[in-house]
Scaffold this motif. Structure first.
Motif, PDB file in Angstrom:
ATOM      1  N   ASP A   1     -16.764  -0.717   6.724  1.00  0.00           N
ATOM      2  CA  ASP A   1     -16.030   0.513   7.013  1.00  0.00           C
ATOM      3  C   ASP A   1     -14.991   0.844   5.950  1.00  0.00           C
ATOM      4  OD1 ASP A   1     -17.418   1.085   9.315  1.00  0.00           O
ATOM      5  OD2 ASP A   1     -15.971   0.107  10.637  1.00  0.00           O
ATOM      6  N   ARG A   2     -14.481  -0.175   5.263  1.00  0.00           N
ATOM      7  CA  ARG A   2     -13.461   0.049   4.234  1.00  0.00           C
ATOM      8  C   ARG A   2     -14.044   0.429   2.882  1.00  0.00           C
ATOM      9  NH1 ARG A   2     -10.308  -5.193   5.707  1.00  0.00           N
ATOM     10  NH2 ARG A   2     -11.382  -5.864   3.841  1.00  0.00           N
ATOM     11  N   LEU A   3     -15.349   0.311   2.727  1.00  0.00           N
ATOM     12  CA  LEU A   3     -15.972   0.710   1.465  1.00  0.00           C
ATOM     13  C   LEU A   3     -15.855   2.219   1.271  1.00  0.00           C
ATOM     14  CD1 LEU A   3     -19.318  -1.322   1.491  1.00  0.00           C
ATOM     15  CD2 LEU A   3     -17.380  -1.661  -0.042  1.00  0.00           C
ATOM     16  N   PRO A   4     -15.819   2.663   0.027  1.00  0.00           N
ATOM     17  CA  PRO A   4     -15.843   4.114  -0.223  1.00  0.00           C
ATOM     18  C   PRO A   4     -17.139   4.728   0.326  1.00  0.00           C
ATOM     19  CG  PRO A   4     -15.257   2.913  -2.224  1.00  0.00           C
ATOM     20  CD  PRO A   4     -15.660   1.897  -1.204  1.00  0.00           C
ATOM     21  N   THR A   5     -17.075   5.977   0.664  1.00  0.00           N
ATOM     22  CA  THR A   5     -18.212   6.673   1.266  1.00  0.00           C
ATOM     23  C   THR A   5     -19.475   6.546   0.423  1.00  0.00           C
ATOM     24  OG1 THR A   5     -16.667   8.265   2.210  1.00  0.00           O
ATOM     25  CG2 THR A   5     -18.983   8.903   2.151  1.00  0.00           C
ATOM     26  N   GLU A   6     -19.351   6.685  -0.887  1.00  0.00           N
ATOM     27  CA  GLU A   6     -20.521   6.629  -1.764  1.00  0.00           C
ATOM     28  C   GLU A   6     -21.200   5.258  -1.677  1.00  0.00           C
ATOM     29  OE1 GLU A   6     -17.414   7.388  -2.898  1.00  0.00           O
ATOM     30  OE2 GLU A   6     -17.633   9.573  -3.000  1.00  0.00           O
TER      31      GLU A   6
END
Length: 168
Positions: A106-111
């Motif tokens: 969930d903390r990863l960037p959207t891309e």
């Protein structure tokens, strides 16, 4: 155009019968036939003129069935991994690890999340993702590698912000 329409009308019951034998579910079979016809009509220009229409449609239907089957197995494995489901009762440690991985995801960037979902859950090939993003396949591979590395680091508790590079 009426000739094509008539040929398709004759083949649809055969496609449906084949789809029911594959899926063993009439509603799933109908969905599979619809997806097959959509794919066939959208790529009608790539069909060989001398090729057999029935064989072409059956191959599309079967490939779509296999792709959907692989996708569902991949999705089930990912759910099992993240939820820690197993035949035995999940241990507290596995549950904590799964929850930590989901939080890291969930903390990863959207891309990066989108890349991981497309490849790992949806089962898209690197080429298909490259077409979606309109970038070279190598770019997809390197971005995916960075996304996996970021997920591992976040899961392991290494919260490193990406370093900025100065370009001249």
């Amino acid at each position: 155009m009426n000739d094509i329409d008539e040929q398709l009308r004759e083949i649809i019951p055969r496609l449906r019968r084949f789809a029911v034998s594959l899926t063993r579910n009439t509603s799933s079979a109908d969905d599979l036939v619809q997806a097959c016809l959509e794919r066939a009509l959208s790529s009608w220009g790539s069909k060989r003129a001398e090729g057999d229409l029935r064989a072409w449609l059956f191959s599309i239907l079967y490939r779509q069935f296999l792709d959907a089957h692989r996708r569902s197995r991949r999705y089930a494995r990912m759910l099992d991994f993240f939820t820690g489901r197993d035949d035995a009762q999940p241990s507290v440690e596995r549950t904590v690890i799964a929850q930590s991985t989901l939080n890291a995801f969930d903390r990863l960037p959207t891309e990066q999340r989108a890349l991981l979902l497309w490849v790992s859950v949806e089962g898209l090939s690197y080429k298909e993702v490259a077409e979606i993003l309109d970038v070279p396949t190598g770019t997809v591979m390197s971005r995916l590698s960075r996304a996996r590395q970021a997920l591992r680091q976040l899961s392991d508790g290494e919260i490193n912000r990406p370093s900025l590079r100065r370009l001249k």
